[in-house]
Design a protein around this motif. Sequence first.
Motif: not given
Length: 355
Positions: A45-47, A93-98, A235-240, A244-246
């Motif tokens: 789960i992410t925001d 894939l633009g993820i930060d935790q694996l 707000v996490n602007f990277k998530n924003l 937007h792209k997704k």
Amino acid sequence: MEIKKFSHNILSENTKIIKALKILNQTEIKIIFILNKKKELTGSITDGDLRRAFLKGYHTSNKVTDAMKKNPKFILENQINNEKLIEKYFFKLGIDQLPVVNNQKKLKRILLSSELKHLKQYQQNAFVIMAGGFGKRLRPLTNRIPKPMIKVGNKAILQHIIESAASVGFYNFYLSVNYLKNKIQNHFEDGRKFGVKISYIKESKPLGTAGSLSLLKTKDNLPIIVVNGDTITEVNFKNLINYHKKNKSQFTIVTNLERKKRQIGVIETKSNKVIDIIEKPVVMTKINTGIYVMNKEILKLIKKNHFLNMTDLIKKIIKNKKRIISFPIYENWDDVGTKKNLYKLQKKNSVKSFN
């Protein structure tokens, strides 16, 4: 990262969404992994997942399984040294935790992108901050200082915005300035002392909350973030940008859910027949936070050097049938445009949540 250092971010399938929400607001690592009764990894789960769940009508009392992303990406323990595979997950894939699991899908550790120094960390998108307004509602405070330079805690509002965005990789900033612009330029200069690059969009006349975007010069076609200069948010602007792209959006508006309790009863009717009465209901409204993402093509709708407010630009976008969506937030957000809001924010002793 060892599992014991990540324990707060691991929940069982029976956990309520409200607990996941609190964890994502409080912990530095913005993801939660879900385990079943056998301790096997079943979801994450992410925001962004929470936002989608709320849009579908789920509530904080629902279980995390209603909001989680099933079958999350992971690698096996014996793949931990496969740099190409890991780079594919982190960068492409633009993820930060694996998550790293064993052959039984038991979670063994969490690999963070920050542990891999060779990965690209910067967001190249233009980050525009509208800082040219007169701040009339804050006078006499703004007679000698532009509104974005008013301090909250020990930092100017503008500095809070820049540091928040820079913390997730943004470095290419544009400040749209007009009123008392020298005070802003003298403080931030080219951005080097803040670890970022700052350019200036200089209005020769007031152009409204969107008009100065016609003067923006960027060489790439990446989505552009636009933020009002009187906004402080977590707000996490990277998530924003990723959201937007997704969602293949052309224009995204960040919205906040405002709850207001009516002080009188509300009557529901069908024709002239009363079918219900609700005593002092709570009315939920999505409000505009003054934070946006737009594709570069949207700039074509803005006449060069003409006055235009963002609300009118949004109406143009709708009229032109561009894809426009909302990005609902639950993070802290404050509009510092009025004295009441400013004093309320300045009263808070802890400024750490804005750093």
